[in-house]
Design an enzyme around this catalytic site. Structure first.
Site, short mmCIF file in Angstrom:
data_model
loop_
_atom_site.label_atom_id
_atom_site.label_comp_id
_atom_site.label_asym_id
_atom_site.label_seq_id
_atom_site.Cartn_x
_atom_site.Cartn_y
_atom_site.Cartn_z
N ARG A 60 25.31 -29.43 17.16
CA ARG A 60 26.00 -28.99 15.61
C ARG A 60 24.57 -28.01 15.26
O ARG A 60 24.77 -26.61 15.08
CB ARG A 60 25.99 -30.07 14.49
CG ARG A 60 27.09 -29.03 13.94
CD ARG A 60 27.32 -29.46 12.67
NE ARG A 60 27.38 -30.94 11.77
CZ ARG A 60 26.18 -31.17 11.08
NH1 ARG A 60 25.97 -30.33 10.51
NH2 ARG A 60 26.10 -32.55 10.80
N TYR A 113 37.40 -5.35 6.02
CA TYR A 113 38.58 -5.74 6.91
C TYR A 113 39.53 -6.90 6.35
O TYR A 113 38.64 -7.48 5.20
CB TYR A 113 37.76 -6.88 7.72
CG TYR A 113 38.69 -7.60 8.82
CD1 TYR A 113 39.35 -7.84 9.60
CD2 TYR A 113 37.71 -9.13 9.03
CE1 TYR A 113 39.59 -8.67 10.34
CE2 TYR A 113 38.28 -9.79 9.25
CZ TYR A 113 38.89 -9.59 10.85
OH TYR A 113 39.92 -10.95 11.65
N ASP A 185 29.43 -5.19 7.39
CA ASP A 185 29.42 -5.70 8.89
C ASP A 185 29.97 -4.22 9.39
O ASP A 185 30.06 -3.18 9.31
CB ASP A 185 31.35 -5.93 8.38
CG ASP A 185 32.83 -6.37 9.59
OD1 ASP A 185 32.05 -5.93 10.37
OD2 ASP A 185 33.57 -7.36 8.99
N LYS A 210 34.39 -9.25 19.48
CA LYS A 210 34.71 -8.17 19.90
C LYS A 210 33.84 -7.14 21.23
O LYS A 210 33.49 -7.84 21.70
CB LYS A 210 34.71 -7.05 19.00
CG LYS A 210 36.30 -7.71 17.60
CD LYS A 210 36.36 -6.51 16.77
CE LYS A 210 37.99 -7.14 15.48
NZ LYS A 210 37.82 -8.86 15.26
#
Length: 398
Positions: A60, A113, A185, A210
């Site tokens: 992790r 967003y 962002d 993206k």
């Protein structure tokens, strides 16, 4: 940002490829790991003393597969460190949680967003954190919205539906007077077109799903922080158990190598298609930051190194039900969420459902387009046929 001696396109190819991580091959391998083994008790104690070091501790906490991507993004963003997340919204929420506490007040741009708004209206509200949404074009006037308990300003430049370009330097300067945190962002621009951290922002977030991934096959987010914020970002990610799969990190690293050439192609194709749409009788407005009619165009021209492949158009007349005539029979533009892959996408999107500080008043429906890497003549032909269907449908109604 990258050393001026090594230009960005070069660093995209070389970044994060340490010899101790790649072991003589071009790409750091995919380390699928949960348990990591220790040779001695002394080694175990050393790793437990600093589990965040770039040494194997537990799956992790990462392996060279994740570390190489983190290092490359950190250098491109000009930050102190990067944390990886299983999605873009996980990166946004993780960044916000690193900057707030119960009883705080935060500011989020009204063009954000939509899942960011859902998080603020949901979990943050349950935690006793109040959100005020603000006009994305407020600039230095944001200072008037600050309260005694304001701790954070969340920005998105440009907005992912309506493409207002925020004046980040003005907003950041106002926030710094009060020692507030600023998160940006930066998914639309990528680190190649904008570096919020060099402007004074504290955290720059990406949906690596993206453009960084670039192939519509991963879910991944990143948050890169400056020196004053990184430890809090890292601690919050660890406490929430946020991590990403090594396979997705590997694919994002591979996508990063070609980001420069892909983004240039997206920009060139999008500008050509947007210019054509600008002349169409069915189109009222093209919301592309490179065009003067887009709100904040002058800020884009001042602060950004270019544009990407995502923008919107506003149609003349009709309503959202009518957009079926446009989108249902498209050959190349397919409907789907996300963007940033090699393929072109089209999505009717109504901003009214996610606005509270500002209103959205347009002569017709908004349709978001992502311009991919197909031949632009083919894309234009597909759009032309769709717009003609839309016009015929509207005309038949009248």
């Amino acid at each position: 940002m990258t050393d001026t001696k090594q230009k960005t396109d070069t660093y995209l190819v070389t970044g994060g490829r340490r010899k101790e991580w790649s072991h003589g091959v071009v790409n750091p391998p995919v380390y699928r790991a949960s348990t990591c083994l220790f040779e001695t008790y002394a080694e175990l104690r050393e790793r437990c003393a600093d589990p965040s070091a770039k040494k194997l501790f537990y799956g992790r906490k990462g392996t060279p597969t994740q570390w190489s991507l983190e290092e490359a993004i950190t250098e491109l963003e000009g930050g102190t460190g990067t944390m990886l997340y299983p999605s873009g919204i996980a990166a946004i929420t993780g960044a916000i949680l690193a900057c707030v506490k119960a009883g705080d007040h935060i500011l989020i741009t009204d063009s954000a967003y939509e899942p960011t708004r859902t998080f603020a209206n949901g979990l943050l509200r349950q935690m006793g954190i109040e959100t005020t949404y603000y006009d994305p074009m407020v600039g230095a006037g944001i200072e008037e919205l600050f309260r005694e308990n304001t701790s954070l300003v969340v920005t998105e430049a440009p907005g992912s539906l309506t493409f207002e370009v925020q004046d980040l330097p003005a907003i950041i300067a106002a926030a710094k007077k009060r020692d507030l945190y600023v998160i940006t962002d930066n998914t639309w621009a990528t680190p190649l077109l904008l570096n919020p951290l060099t402007m004074g922002a504290d955290i720059s977030v990406h949906a690596c799903t993206k453009y960084i991934g670039g192939h519509s096959d991963i879910m991944l987010g990143s948050a890169t922080a400056n020196k004053r914020t990184f430890k809090a970002l890292q601690r919050t990610a660890y406490q929430l158990g946020q991590t990403c799969s090594p396979d997705d990190a590997f694919l994002a690293s591979r996508g990063l190598r070609t980001l420069g050439v892909r983004l240039k192609a997206h920009e060139e194709n999008a500008l050509k298609v947007a210019a054509w749409l600008r002349e169409r009788p069915e189109v009222a407005t093209v919301l592309h930051p490179a065009f003067e009619e887009c709100p904040g165009h002058e800020v884009w021209a001042r602060d950004f190194a270019g544009s990407s492949g995502l923008f919107s158009i506003v149609l003349k007349g009709g309503d959202y039900a009518d957009t079926a005539a446009l989108v249902d029979d498209m050959k190349l533009f397919k409907m789907g969420f996300s963007w940033g892959g090699y393929e072109s996408l089209i999505l009717p999107s109504d901003p009214n459902g996610s606005r509270s500080a500002t209103s959205w008043d347009a002569p017709g429906p908004l349709v978001r387009l992502h311009i991919g890497l197909e031949d632009t003549d083919d894309l234009i032909a597909d759009l032309e046929a769709g717009l003609e269907r839309y016009a015929a449908h509207i005309g038949a109604k009248d």
